[in-house]
Scaffold this motif. Structure first.
Motif, PDB file in Angstrom:
ATOM      1  N   UNK A  26       1.095  -1.061  -0.272  1.00 56.08           N
ATOM      2  CA  UNK A  26      -0.122   0.507   0.135  1.00 56.08           C
ATOM      3  C   UNK A  26       0.727   1.281  -0.221  1.00 56.08           C
ATOM      4  N   UNK A  27       2.688   1.136  -0.743  1.00 60.18           N
ATOM      5  CA  UNK A  27       3.081   2.641   0.079  1.00 60.18           C
ATOM      6  C   UNK A  27       2.284   2.784   1.338  1.00 60.18           C
ATOM      7  N   UNK A  28       3.209   2.053   2.333  1.00 64.17           N
ATOM      8  CA  UNK A  28       2.179   2.796   3.781  1.00 64.17           C
ATOM      9  C   UNK A  28       3.037   3.356   3.939  1.00 64.17           C
ATOM     10  N   UNK A  29       4.696   2.733   3.636  1.00 56.82           N
ATOM     11  CA  UNK A  29       6.227   2.456   4.494  1.00 56.82           C
ATOM     12  C   UNK A  29       6.906   3.458   4.605  1.00 56.82           C
ATOM     13  N   UNK A  30       6.984   4.501   4.386  1.00 55.81           N
ATOM     14  CA  UNK A  30       7.880   5.377   3.832  1.00 55.81           C
ATOM     15  C   UNK A  30       9.361   4.674   4.187  1.00 55.81           C
ATOM     16  N   UNK A  31       9.861   3.970   5.681  1.00 60.39           N
ATOM     17  CA  UNK A  31      11.182   3.980   5.857  1.00 60.39           C
ATOM     18  C   UNK A  31      11.442   3.491   4.994  1.00 60.39           C
ATOM     19  N   UNK A  32      10.826   1.660   4.743  1.00 64.98           N
ATOM     20  CA  UNK A  32      10.764   0.477   4.280  1.00 64.98           C
ATOM     21  C   UNK A  32      11.182   1.210   2.599  1.00 64.98           C
ATOM     22  N   UNK A  33      10.562   1.867   1.682  1.00 59.54           N
ATOM     23  CA  UNK A  33      10.666   1.519   1.033  1.00 59.54           C
ATOM     24  C   UNK A  33      11.965   2.905  -0.127  1.00 59.54           C
ATOM     25  N   UNK A  34      12.329   3.253   1.022  1.00 59.67           N
ATOM     26  CA  UNK A  34      13.403   4.669   0.546  1.00 59.67           C
ATOM     27  C   UNK A  34      14.515   3.727   1.101  1.00 59.67           C
ATOM     28  N   UNK A  35      15.078   2.650   2.286  1.00 60.88           N
ATOM     29  CA  UNK A  35      15.775   1.775   3.234  1.00 60.88           C
ATOM     30  C   UNK A  35      15.866   1.189   1.455  1.00 60.88           C
ATOM     31  N   UNK A  36      15.318   0.381   0.351  1.00 64.21           N
ATOM     32  CA  UNK A  36      15.048  -0.856  -0.314  1.00 64.21           C
ATOM     33  C   UNK A  36      15.185  -0.270  -1.535  1.00 64.21           C
ATOM     34  N   UNK A  37      14.719   0.879  -1.968  1.00 60.57           N
ATOM     35  CA  UNK A  37      14.696   1.295  -3.273  1.00 60.57           C
ATOM     36  C   UNK A  37      15.366   2.821  -4.133  1.00 60.57           C
ATOM     37  N   UNK A  38      15.331   3.106  -2.707  1.00 58.34           N
ATOM     38  CA  UNK A  38      16.546   5.017  -2.768  1.00 58.34           C
ATOM     39  C   UNK A  38      17.546   4.515  -3.877  1.00 58.34           C
ATOM     40  N   UNK A  39      18.587   3.881  -3.722  1.00 53.34           N
ATOM     41  CA  UNK A  39      19.508   3.908  -4.730  1.00 53.34           C
ATOM     42  C   UNK A  39      20.129   2.531  -5.395  1.00 53.34           C
ATOM     43  N   UNK A  40      19.034   1.760  -5.658  1.00 51.15           N
ATOM     44  CA  UNK A  40      18.533   0.204  -6.218  1.00 51.15           C
ATOM     45  C   UNK A  40      17.124   0.806  -7.262  1.00 51.15           C
ATOM     46  N   UNK A  41      16.436   2.108  -7.489  1.00 50.60           N
ATOM     47  CA  UNK A  41      15.363   1.795  -7.851  1.00 50.60           C
ATOM     48  C   UNK A  41      14.576   1.188  -9.056  1.00 50.60           C
ATOM     49  N   UNK A  42      15.702   0.011  -9.488  1.00 50.34           N
ATOM     50  CA  UNK A  42      14.783  -0.223 -10.059  1.00 50.34           C
ATOM     51  C   UNK A  42      14.256  -1.965 -10.037  1.00 50.34           C
ATOM     52  N   UNK A  43      13.952  -1.917  -9.181  1.00 48.12           N
ATOM     53  CA  UNK A  43      13.649  -3.049  -7.897  1.00 48.12           C
ATOM     54  C   UNK A  43      12.080  -2.786  -8.126  1.00 48.12           C
ATOM     55  N   UNK A  44      11.948  -1.578  -8.432  1.00 47.72           N
ATOM     56  CA  UNK A  44      10.909  -1.601  -9.013  1.00 47.72           C
ATOM     57  C   UNK A  44      10.264  -2.043  -9.200  1.00 47.72           C
ATOM     58  N   UNK A  45      10.794  -2.281 -10.610  1.00 44.71           N
ATOM     59  CA  UNK A  45       9.951  -2.243 -12.390  1.00 44.71           C
ATOM     60  C   UNK A  45       9.365  -3.526 -11.908  1.00 44.71           C
TER      61      UNK A  45
END
Length: 423
Positions: A26-45
């Motif tokens: 739900x895009x509900x946790x900004x900390x987990x999002x930033x930690x997992x994808x800030x430096x490697x956003x390709x993992x979002x695809x």
């Protein structure tokens, strides 16, 4: 604090499973999002998320590709992705055009991008300046997500007592715009820059908004009825002019380093973010494009011009730009043949900025002396009414408009036809 962090579970620390696993997030946790994808956003695809929209619907979208990850700005890096709606609502506007989703992490107290854009669009409607709609981003929906008090970030904010800027995650869905690299005709490129100059001034003068982060990635365009319109994009770091006057929005130096003004890179500058700093950024954008690319989408071979602006520290970039802009014997910019039509623009704007920096007073009310900035000590140095906001009109809208309103001897389209020259 360390002991409290050790007591948190892995999910509270921001460690989450890959979005391909399990149900939709739900895009509900900004900390987990930033930690997992800030430096490697390709993992979002390929990830799918539920988006609880302001119209009451809950829609599902899939991330198709990563378009951009911001670097070199004060706020944490934003991630921009192309999304496709896969919900079953027949009237869903997300199905109609290409959409992008921007995920950014900004100070909770900073005016949100969607709020500023809505203000600007409302102002355009109320004043009859409908032309401005073609040059502003179109927001479809936006949500703001706070850090839960049980997360590491949430607990951390309870400890610093002063000057702690709580952050939130802002998720904004917008119409997808086109980058400069897709333009093929230099005249279209010139029109886009002239459009951006006009909408920037309108925002400042009529809507009371200063953009504060002009960069090559934020100057874009849209196509409408076969015509091209320049768009000033990305208002994450923008501020209301009235807020800047009281210092609440000017305590941080915003911008993208290669395109930041000399002043904002100078550690001794105390004058805040001024109108002309954005004008200087626009100059650097055009200069870098004309000198670092053979065509809008074809970089020049290494070593490329002004590479130090893209890789150096703030101090190094400041020193390099200061030398470039104030040295009367500075080497002429290596403008590529494709961009030859921009040479008169760049030469005239350079002359104005060069003159303005050389001739401004060493001291001014509320502004300390600026080490590293040369001064010619001419009549301007004795002028107590020197206009620091425009370098005594050398970097004013009137001056820039006179330079940029025509290209290769032919007038460009003036969108803001009702502009008052006396302003």
């Amino acid at each position: 604090m360390v002991c409290q962090l050790e007591q948190l579970s892995s999910d509270k620390l921001g460690q989450i499973p890959h979005p391909h696993l399990g149900d939709f997030d739900y895009l509900r946790d900004p900390q987990q999002f930033a930690q997992d994808f800030k430096h490697n956003p390709e993992g979002l695809v390929g990830a799918k998320y539920l988006f609880k929209c302001s119209d009451g619907y809950t829609r599902i979208f899939v991330i198709k590709r990563v378009l951009y990850r911001a670097e070199g700005i004060i706020d944490q890096a934003s991630v921009v992705v192309e999304v496709e709606c896969v919900c079953t609502e027949s009237d869903c506007q997300w199905h109609r055009d290409r959409q992008v989703m921007k995920i950014s992490f900004s100070s909770r107290g900073r005016s949100s991008e969607d709020a500023l854009i809505w203000e600007a669009r409302s102002k355009a409607e109320s004043t009859g300046d409908l032309w401005a709609f073609n040059h502003l981003p179109q927001i479809i929906d936006s949500i703001t997500i706070t850090y839960d008090e049980t997360t590491a970030q949430g607990r951390l904010k309870t400890h610093p007592k002063e000057n702690y800027k709580e952050r939130v995650m802002r998720v904004t869905v917008l119409e997808e715009l086109h980058p400069l690299s897709e333009l093929e005709d230099p005249r279209d490129l010139a029109q886009v820059f002239y459009d951006v100059l006009q909408i920037h001034q309108w925002l400042y003068e009529c809507a009371g908004i200063l953009h504060r982060d002009l960069s090559i990635g934020n100057v874009m365009f849209r196509q409408k009825d076969g015509k091209i319109y320049g768009v000033l994009n990305d208002f994450d770091l923008s501020s209301r002019v009235q807020d800047m006057s009281n210092g609440s929005a000017s305590d941080q130096r915003t911008g993208t380093r290669p395109f930041m003004s000399i002043d904002l890179l100078n550690p001794n500058w105390e004058g805040g973010h001024l109108y002309r700093h954005d004008i200087e950024s626009l100059f650097y954008i055009m200069l870098c494009l004309a000198c670092r690319y053979r065509r809008p989408n074809v970089p020049t071979p290494e070593p490329r011009a002004y590479s130090a602006w893209f890789s150096g520290t703030d101090q190094q970039v400041f020193d390099n730009k200061n030398s470039f802009l104030t040295d009367p014997h500075a080497k002429a910019p290596p403008i590529q043949p494709y961009f030859a039509g921009f040479k008169p623009w760049l030469e005239r704007i350079y002359t104005k900025l060069h003159s303005g920096y050389k001739r401004r007073p060493t001291y001014s009310s509320g502004v300390s002396s600026q080490p590293g900035i040369q001064s010619a000590y001419d009549e301007d140095d004795e002028d107590p009414n020197f206009d620091w906001n425009t370098l005594n009109k050398r970097a004013s809208y009137t001056t820039m408009r006179s330079i940029m309103s025509s290209f290769e001897g032919k007038s460009l389209k003036t969108r803001w036809a009702s502009w008052n020259r006396d302003n």
